[in-house]
Design an enzyme around this catalytic site. Structure first.
Site, PDB file in Angstrom:
ATOM      1  N   ARG A   1       0.839  -1.209   0.000  1.00 32.95           N
ATOM      2  CA  ARG A   1       0.000   0.000   0.000  1.00 32.95           C
ATOM      3  C   ARG A   1       0.878   1.264   0.000  1.00 32.95           C
ATOM      4  O   ARG A   1       0.954   1.986  -0.995  1.00 32.95           O
ATOM      5  CB  ARG A   1      -0.941  -0.022   1.212  1.00 32.95           C
ATOM      6  CG  ARG A   1      -2.109   0.965   1.113  1.00 32.95           C
ATOM      7  CD  ARG A   1      -1.750   2.386   1.508  1.00 32.95           C
ATOM      8  NE  ARG A   1      -1.285   2.475   2.890  1.00 32.95           N
ATOM      9  CZ  ARG A   1      -0.749   3.558   3.408  1.00 32.95           C
ATOM     10  NH1 ARG A   1      -0.605   4.647   2.682  1.00 32.95           N
ATOM     11  NH2 ARG A   1      -0.308   3.577   4.649  1.00 32.95           N
ATOM     12  N   ASP A   2       1.562   1.538   1.100  1.00 30.52           N
ATOM     13  CA  ASP A   2       2.323   2.791   1.217  1.00 30.52           C
ATOM     14  C   ASP A   2       3.449   2.833   0.189  1.00 30.52           C
ATOM     15  O   ASP A   2       3.779   3.891  -0.359  1.00 30.52           O
ATOM     16  CB  ASP A   2       2.900   2.906   2.633  1.00 30.52           C
ATOM     17  CG  ASP A   2       3.166   4.340   3.060  1.00 30.52           C
ATOM     18  OD1 ASP A   2       3.576   5.151   2.215  1.00 30.52           O
ATOM     19  OD2 ASP A   2       2.985   4.654   4.242  1.00 30.52           O
TER      20      ASP A   2
ATOM     21  N   HIS B   1       3.717   4.287  12.814  1.00 32.47           N
ATOM     22  CA  HIS B   1       3.968   4.252  11.363  1.00 32.47           C
ATOM     23  C   HIS B   1       5.008   5.338  11.086  1.00 32.47           C
ATOM     24  O   HIS B   1       4.700   6.530  11.118  1.00 32.47           O
ATOM     25  CB  HIS B   1       2.649   4.524  10.632  1.00 32.47           C
ATOM     26  CG  HIS B   1       2.757   4.620   9.145  1.00 32.47           C
ATOM     27  ND1 HIS B   1       2.367   3.599   8.300  1.00 32.47           N
ATOM     28  CD2 HIS B   1       3.197   5.612   8.336  1.00 32.47           C
ATOM     29  CE1 HIS B   1       2.555   3.975   7.040  1.00 32.47           C
ATOM     30  NE2 HIS B   1       3.065   5.188   7.030  1.00 32.47           N
TER      31      HIS B   1
ATOM     32  N   HIS C   1       8.304   7.104   8.957  1.00 27.07           N
ATOM     33  CA  HIS C   1       9.049   7.265   7.709  1.00 27.07           C
ATOM     34  C   HIS C   1      10.478   7.689   8.048  1.00 27.07           C
ATOM     35  O   HIS C   1      10.723   8.392   9.029  1.00 27.07           O
ATOM     36  CB  HIS C   1       8.358   8.285   6.796  1.00 27.07           C
ATOM     37  CG  HIS C   1       7.159   7.702   6.107  1.00 27.07           C
ATOM     38  ND1 HIS C   1       7.202   7.235   4.811  1.00 27.07           N
ATOM     39  CD2 HIS C   1       5.902   7.468   6.541  1.00 27.07           C
ATOM     40  CE1 HIS C   1       6.014   6.763   4.479  1.00 27.07           C
ATOM     41  NE2 HIS C   1       5.201   6.885   5.510  1.00 27.07           N
TER      42      HIS C   1
ATOM     43  N   CYS D   1       3.681   9.382   0.984  1.00 25.99           N
ATOM     44  CA  CYS D   1       2.369   9.912   0.611  1.00 25.99           C
ATOM     45  C   CYS D   1       2.542  10.855  -0.571  1.00 25.99           C
ATOM     46  O   CYS D   1       3.276  11.837  -0.483  1.00 25.99           O
ATOM     47  CB  CYS D   1       1.752  10.653   1.792  1.00 25.99           C
ATOM     48  SG  CYS D   1       0.228  11.514   1.335  1.00 25.99           S
TER      49      CYS D   1
ATOM     50  N   ASN E   1       9.123   4.470   4.122  1.00 25.97           N
ATOM     51  CA  ASN E   1       8.868   3.998   5.484  1.00 25.97           C
ATOM     52  C   ASN E   1      10.135   3.420   6.095  1.00 25.97           C
ATOM     53  O   ASN E   1      11.085   3.072   5.393  1.00 25.97           O
ATOM     54  CB  ASN E   1       7.835   2.861   5.455  1.00 25.97           C
ATOM     55  CG  ASN E   1       6.435   3.334   5.182  1.00 25.97           C
ATOM     56  OD1 ASN E   1       5.709   3.691   6.094  1.00 25.97           O
ATOM     57  ND2 ASN E   1       6.066   3.365   3.913  1.00 25.97           N
TER      58      ASN E   1
HETATM   59  N1  COA Z   1     -13.172   4.419  -3.957  1.00 24.69           N
HETATM   60  C1  COA Z   1     -13.364   4.622  -5.275  1.00 24.69           C
HETATM   61  N2  COA Z   1     -13.765   5.783  -5.809  1.00 24.69           N
HETATM   62  C2  COA Z   1     -13.999   6.793  -4.958  1.00 24.69           C
HETATM   63  C3  COA Z   1     -13.810   6.663  -3.582  1.00 24.69           C
HETATM   64  C4  COA Z   1     -13.375   5.413  -3.070  1.00 24.69           C
HETATM   65  N3  COA Z   1     -13.159   5.216  -1.777  1.00 24.69           N
HETATM   66  N4  COA Z   1     -14.115   7.819  -2.994  1.00 24.69           N
HETATM   67  C5  COA Z   1     -14.476   8.668  -3.973  1.00 24.69           C
HETATM   68  N5  COA Z   1     -14.412   8.049  -5.159  1.00 24.69           N
HETATM   69  C6  COA Z   1     -14.718   8.603  -6.486  1.00 24.69           C
HETATM   70  C7  COA Z   1     -16.120   9.128  -6.576  1.00 24.69           C
HETATM   71  O1  COA Z   1     -17.001   8.100  -6.941  1.00 24.69           O
HETATM   72  C8  COA Z   1     -16.012  10.191  -7.632  1.00 24.69           C
HETATM   73  O2  COA Z   1     -15.941   9.569  -8.883  1.00 24.69           O
HETATM   74  P1  COA Z   1     -16.530  10.290 -10.208  1.00 24.69           P
HETATM   75  O3  COA Z   1     -15.694  11.528 -10.403  1.00 24.69           O
HETATM   76  O4  COA Z   1     -16.312   9.262 -11.276  1.00 24.69           O
HETATM   77  O5  COA Z   1     -17.942  10.594  -9.891  1.00 24.69           O
HETATM   78  C9  COA Z   1     -14.625  10.775  -7.356  1.00 24.69           C
HETATM   79  O6  COA Z   1     -13.897   9.748  -6.699  1.00 24.69           O
HETATM   80  C10 COA Z   1     -14.683  12.020  -6.487  1.00 24.69           C
HETATM   81  O7  COA Z   1     -15.426  11.742  -5.314  1.00 24.69           O
HETATM   82  P2  COA Z   1     -15.480  12.728  -4.064  1.00 24.69           P
HETATM   83  O8  COA Z   1     -16.287  12.093  -3.008  1.00 24.69           O
HETATM   84  O9  COA Z   1     -15.889  14.102  -4.545  1.00 24.69           O
HETATM   85  O10 COA Z   1     -13.990  12.715  -3.568  1.00 24.69           O
HETATM   86  P3  COA Z   1     -12.902  13.878  -3.599  1.00 24.69           P
HETATM   87  O11 COA Z   1     -12.579  14.235  -5.006  1.00 24.69           O
HETATM   88  O12 COA Z   1     -13.328  14.951  -2.652  1.00 24.69           O
HETATM   89  O13 COA Z   1     -11.638  13.084  -3.003  1.00 24.69           O
HETATM   90  C11 COA Z   1     -10.987  11.299  -1.557  1.00 24.69           C
HETATM   91  C12 COA Z   1     -11.661  12.637  -1.675  1.00 24.69           C
HETATM   92  C13 COA Z   1     -10.816  11.017  -0.089  1.00 24.69           C
HETATM   93  C14 COA Z   1     -11.875  10.225  -2.211  1.00 24.69           C
HETATM   94  C15 COA Z   1      -9.611  11.326  -2.303  1.00 24.69           C
HETATM   95  O14 COA Z   1      -8.927  12.503  -1.957  1.00 24.69           O
HETATM   96  C16 COA Z   1      -8.764  10.138  -1.960  1.00 24.69           C
HETATM   97  O15 COA Z   1      -9.085   9.018  -2.350  1.00 24.69           O
HETATM   98  N6  COA Z   1      -7.636  10.324  -1.266  1.00 24.69           N
HETATM   99  C17 COA Z   1      -6.770   9.245  -0.866  1.00 24.69           C
HETATM  100  C18 COA Z   1      -5.405   9.779  -0.660  1.00 24.69           C
HETATM  101  C19 COA Z   1      -4.444   8.684  -0.214  1.00 24.69           C
HETATM  102  O16 COA Z   1      -4.717   7.517  -0.220  1.00 24.69           O
HETATM  103  N7  COA Z   1      -3.236   9.135   0.125  1.00 24.69           N
HETATM  104  C20 COA Z   1      -2.179   8.267   0.511  1.00 24.69           C
HETATM  105  C21 COA Z   1      -2.371   7.615   1.826  1.00 24.69           C
HETATM  106  S1  COA Z   1      -1.928   8.665   3.176  1.00 24.69           S
HETATM  107 ZN    ZN Z   2       3.147   6.300   5.309  1.00 28.89          ZN
END
Ligand code: COA
Ligand code: ZN
Length: 307
Positions: free
Chosen positions: A13-14, A205, A207, A238, A247
């Protein structure tokens, strides 16, 4: 002080989330299958995030469906929102690892949510998991410092942990997202969390961005922490935290603990064997040190002049 620590292998994942190239799903599955019998308590196999945010892990469901699950190992997924919970439950994951940030700047950059907004969503996410046999953990990013805001006060982190506990989270992970923590800070904050929340499972966790990763792990252990995230080869970071890098390296952490007589349950020799194959999977050298130096048991012949 316990003589056994529990390690969560987070490279799938990370590590893979920040690689320049998408790691093919089959390679991800093969790596997780190679790691599964080695004695890790947990493997964080992927995340159920927006594929637009983290394209490298868009294949999370295929990974969870493709791996051979080893009894005794908990397979974890990182999750930011309700949609992630639904997708993860459909794959039968063992642990939902909700992610939020202690600092609002990183929260907004990474998740488009402040800490308060994440905590509000966690309530709905916990409700969705009700009735499912899953462990509920929450990871707090930037718990020791934020690349945008700098200092993150311990009181703020302690307040977040308390609110997580009140929402029914069973475990909490303090994340040093960009390697800003120092050993004294880690020891102090971990001691406070352990004292106030003996009922919650605490994980660190870390880094190694500034070379303090193992020192911080040791400080956490000495403060009573028994659970650590670590990544094969020292991969990780990230994508939404400027300056993030890998990490704490799993095999280096296992080596340190085993040298100290602290059991990890992990077969170090076999882990080093898997680590040797990692550069070929990711297409570049990786930071892990023991795989290059050999363990502290390695011996060299005396110089010929001394024989
Ligand atoms: N799985 C799959 N798709 C997802 C989802 C999930 N958990 N959450 C949101 N989406 C999709 C929505 O369906 C939407 O799709 P569309 O554009 O085709 O309609 C799109 O993503 C935007 O959805 P929204 O709820 O408006 O999300 P956002 O744009 O505000 O983004 C997060 C918020 C949290 C979903 C996004 O920033 C994210 O996934 N971040 C993860 C960051 C990460 O993992 N960082 C590293 C680890 S620390
Ligand atoms: Zn991390």
């Amino acid at each position: 002080m316990s003589a056994r620590v529990f390690i969560n292998e987070v490279a799938p994942r990370d590590g893979f989330q920040i690689e320049r190239d998408f790691i093919p799903t089959a390679d991800k599955i093969a790596l997780i299958d190679a790691l599964s019998p080695l004695g890790f308590a947990k493997i964080e196999a992927s995340s159920f995030t927006s594929p637009k945010a983290i394209p490298n892990l868009a294949d999370a469901a295929d990974v969870f469906h493709g791996i051979r699950r080893q009894p005794g190992v908990d397979y974890v997924a990182l999750i930011p929102n309700e949609k992630g919970v639904e997708r993860a439950l459909a794959c039968g994951v063992d642990e939902l690892n909700f992610v939020m940030s202690a600092s609002d700047s990183h929260g907004r950059a990474n998740l488009r949510m402040t800490a308060d907004q994440s905590l509000a969503r966690f309530e709905a996410m916990v409700a969705l998991a009700d009735g499912h046999d899953v462990f509920l953990n929450a990871s707090i990013s930037t718990a020791f410092g934020c690349p945008f805001e700098g200092v993150v006060r311990a009181e703020r982190v302690l307040e977040i942990v308390a609110r997580l506990g009140a929402r029914g989270l069973q475990g909490v992970t303090l994340c040093d997202t960009t390697g800003m923590a120092n050993p004294r800070q880690v020891a102090d904050l971990c001691a406070d969390v352990l004292k106030r929340h003996p009922d919650m499972a605490l994980t660190l966790h870390l880094h190694n961005t500034r070379g303090m990763g193992l020192a911080n792990a040791l400080a956490g252990y000495q403060a009573g922490v028994m659970r650590f995230d670590a990544a094969l080869g020292g991969l990780g970071g990230c994508p939404f935290a400027p300056g993030a890098s890998g990490n704490v390296c799993s095999e280096d952490l296992v080596h340190m603990f085993e040298q100290m007589g602290v059991h990890t349950g992990v077969d170090l020799d076999r882990l080093l064997g898997v680590a040797e194959g990692l550069p070929a999977i990711v297409g570049h050298d990786v930071p892990g040190q023991v795989v290059k130096a050999g363990t502290a048991q390695r011996r060299y012949p005396l110089p010929a002049s001394l024989r």
